[in-house]
Design a protein around this motif. Structure first.
Motif, short mmCIF file in Angstrom:
data_model
loop_
_atom_site.label_atom_id
_atom_site.label_comp_id
_atom_site.label_asym_id
_atom_site.label_seq_id
_atom_site.Cartn_x
_atom_site.Cartn_y
_atom_site.Cartn_z
N ILE A 1 20.90 37.87 42.51
CA ILE A 1 20.38 36.64 43.12
C ILE A 1 19.01 36.30 42.56
CG2 ILE A 1 19.45 35.66 45.26
CD1 ILE A 1 22.41 35.39 45.15
N LEU A 2 18.14 37.30 42.45
CA LEU A 2 16.78 37.06 42.01
C LEU A 2 16.70 36.71 40.52
CD1 LEU A 2 14.85 39.93 43.86
CD2 LEU A 2 14.86 37.49 44.42
N THR A 3 17.56 37.30 39.71
CA THR A 3 17.45 37.09 38.26
C THR A 3 18.37 35.99 37.73
OG1 THR A 3 19.10 38.82 37.81
CG2 THR A 3 16.77 39.48 37.88
N ALA A 4 19.56 35.86 38.32
CA ALA A 4 20.54 34.90 37.80
C ALA A 4 20.90 33.80 38.80
CB ALA A 4 21.82 35.64 37.39
N HIS A 5 20.35 33.92 40.03
CA HIS A 5 20.66 32.94 41.08
C HIS A 5 22.17 32.83 41.30
CE1 HIS A 5 16.45 31.94 40.69
NE2 HIS A 5 16.64 31.60 39.43
N MET A 6 22.81 33.99 41.30
CA MET A 6 24.26 34.05 41.42
C MET A 6 24.65 35.23 42.28
SD MET A 6 27.05 34.39 38.33
CE MET A 6 28.80 34.11 38.62
N SER A 7 25.69 35.08 43.06
CA SER A 7 26.20 36.17 43.87
C SER A 7 26.80 37.26 42.99
CB SER A 7 27.27 35.63 44.84
OG SER A 7 28.10 36.66 45.31
N TYR A 8 26.47 38.51 43.29
CA TYR A 8 27.04 39.65 42.56
C TYR A 8 28.55 39.68 42.70
CZ TYR A 8 27.64 44.58 41.18
OH TYR A 8 28.03 45.75 40.57
N SER A 9 29.04 39.43 43.90
CA SER A 9 30.49 39.42 44.13
C SER A 9 31.16 38.29 43.34
CB SER A 9 30.80 39.27 45.62
OG SER A 9 30.42 40.43 46.33
N LYS A 10 30.51 37.14 43.26
CA LYS A 10 31.07 36.02 42.50
C LYS A 10 31.19 36.39 41.03
CE LYS A 10 30.43 31.09 41.56
NZ LYS A 10 29.58 29.89 41.80
N LEU A 11 30.19 37.07 40.50
CA LEU A 11 30.23 37.51 39.11
C LEU A 11 31.40 38.47 38.89
CD1 LEU A 11 29.03 37.87 36.26
CD2 LEU A 11 27.57 39.68 37.21
N LEU A 12 31.54 39.45 39.77
CA LEU A 12 32.61 40.43 39.62
C LEU A 12 33.99 39.79 39.76
CD1 LEU A 12 31.20 43.53 41.55
CD2 LEU A 12 31.05 42.99 39.11
N LYS A 13 34.12 38.84 40.66
CA LYS A 13 35.40 38.12 40.83
C LYS A 13 35.76 37.37 39.56
CE LYS A 13 35.10 37.45 45.85
NZ LYS A 13 34.88 36.44 46.92
N SER A 14 34.76 36.74 38.95
CA SER A 14 35.00 36.00 37.71
C SER A 14 35.51 36.92 36.61
CB SER A 14 33.71 35.31 37.27
OG SER A 14 33.85 34.70 36.00
N ILE A 15 34.88 38.08 36.47
CA ILE A 15 35.30 39.05 35.47
C ILE A 15 36.70 39.56 35.78
CG2 ILE A 15 34.83 41.35 34.52
CD1 ILE A 15 31.83 40.73 35.10
N ALA A 16 36.95 39.89 37.04
CA ALA A 16 38.25 40.42 37.46
C ALA A 16 39.37 39.43 37.16
CB ALA A 16 38.22 40.74 38.95
N ASN A 17 39.16 38.18 37.43
CA ASN A 17 40.19 37.17 37.19
C ASN A 17 40.54 37.08 35.71
OD1 ASN A 17 40.42 36.47 39.89
ND2 ASN A 17 38.90 34.82 39.75
N PHE A 18 39.59 37.41 34.86
CA PHE A 18 39.83 37.32 33.42
C PHE A 18 40.59 38.54 32.89
CE2 PHE A 18 38.34 37.98 28.98
CZ PHE A 18 38.90 36.84 28.43
N ILE A 19 40.32 39.73 33.44
CA ILE A 19 40.87 40.96 32.85
C ILE A 19 42.00 41.59 33.65
CG2 ILE A 19 38.70 41.49 31.67
CD1 ILE A 19 38.26 43.68 33.84
N ASN A 20 42.46 40.95 34.72
CA ASN A 20 43.56 41.52 35.50
C ASN A 20 44.71 41.97 34.59
OD1 ASN A 20 42.54 41.21 38.12
ND2 ASN A 20 43.20 39.08 38.24
N GLY A 21 45.36 43.09 34.97
CA GLY A 21 46.48 43.56 34.18
C GLY A 21 47.01 44.87 34.71
N ASN A 22 48.01 45.42 34.03
CA ASN A 22 48.62 46.67 34.48
C ASN A 22 47.64 47.83 34.41
OD1 ASN A 22 50.59 48.61 35.19
ND2 ASN A 22 51.07 48.98 33.05
#
Length: 232
Positions: A62-83
């Protein structure tokens, strides 16, 4: 078996003994230990492990990127989902709260963090290993992530080479690094962590030279998120 000997690359049996006799162990019946030498994670990170995912990382993002940590992780997860999905430098494995994976592998050198991971996320396969020498077979992962880690390594090129190696062709990877973005905060963080603040082009060239085609770049304050696909 998803593991391969980190010394010679041969297959391991169920007792974690490779074809050439190298033997590894399981700690507390739940953490696969492949660390080849005594490596220590940051003393500061070790101290804040109990509050890392609840306070430290969310507040820092939040302090450095003005973004939720969970939102960042969700974005990454949605991209790399797989078996089969691997998170390199997983810490407590928070990202696995958002990733859809049948085999979820969390890699870290910190035994303390991996114990937190198993306590909170028992389905994740906890692997104690150096990011630069993954004890995992080649071409098996559908997705790989490495968040807020690669810039901490003395030579990120080895870890990026390993990420490419374990990915299947057309597999996806997502990395988040502290980079030279002309950000005052970036310079402050680099000085605090005593790391070399590298330019985006440094990481881009390493990714491209390891068959990882960049399809998205997102600047998040001093951080850069890079999404890639393995081309061969």
């Amino acid at each position: 078996m998803i593991f391969a000997c980190p010394i010679d690359g041969t297959e391991l049996n169920d007792s974690l003994v490779c074809e050439k006799g190298h033997t590894f162990r399981i700690i507390d019946s739940e953490i696969y230990d492949f660390l080849l030498k005594d490596m220590k994670s940051s003393e500061l990170l070790e101290k804040i492990a109990p509050i890392y995912e609840r306070i430290w990382a969310p507040l820092g993002m939040i302090l450095t990127a003005h973004m939720s940590y969970s939102k960042l992780l969700k974005s990454i997860a949605n991209f790399i989902n797989g078996n089969i999905v691997i998170d390199v430098g997983t810490g407590t494995g928070k990202i696995f709260d958002f990733i859809n994976c049948d085999k979820c592998l969390g890699v870290d050198i910190s035994l303390k963090f991996l114990k937190y991971l198993k306590k909170k996320r028992s389905k994740v396969i906890a692997i104690r290993s150096d990011a630069s020498n993954l004890p995992i077979k080649s071409n098996i992962a559908d997705g790989v992530s490495s968040t807020l880690v690669l810039h901490m390594l003395p030579n990120p090129s080895f870890a990026i080479k390993e990420i490419s190696r374990v990915l299947k062709p057309n597999g996806k990877c997502s990395i988040v690094v502290l980079a030279n973005t002309n950000s005052i905060m970036g310079r402050v963080l680099a000085k605090w962590w005593r790391i070399n603040l590298r330019h985006y082009d440094y990481y881009a060239n390493l990714l491209l030279s390891n068959s990882l085609k960049i399809i998205e770049r997102r600047d998040l304050g001093p951080w850069i998120l890079i999404n890639c696909v393995k081309t061969s």
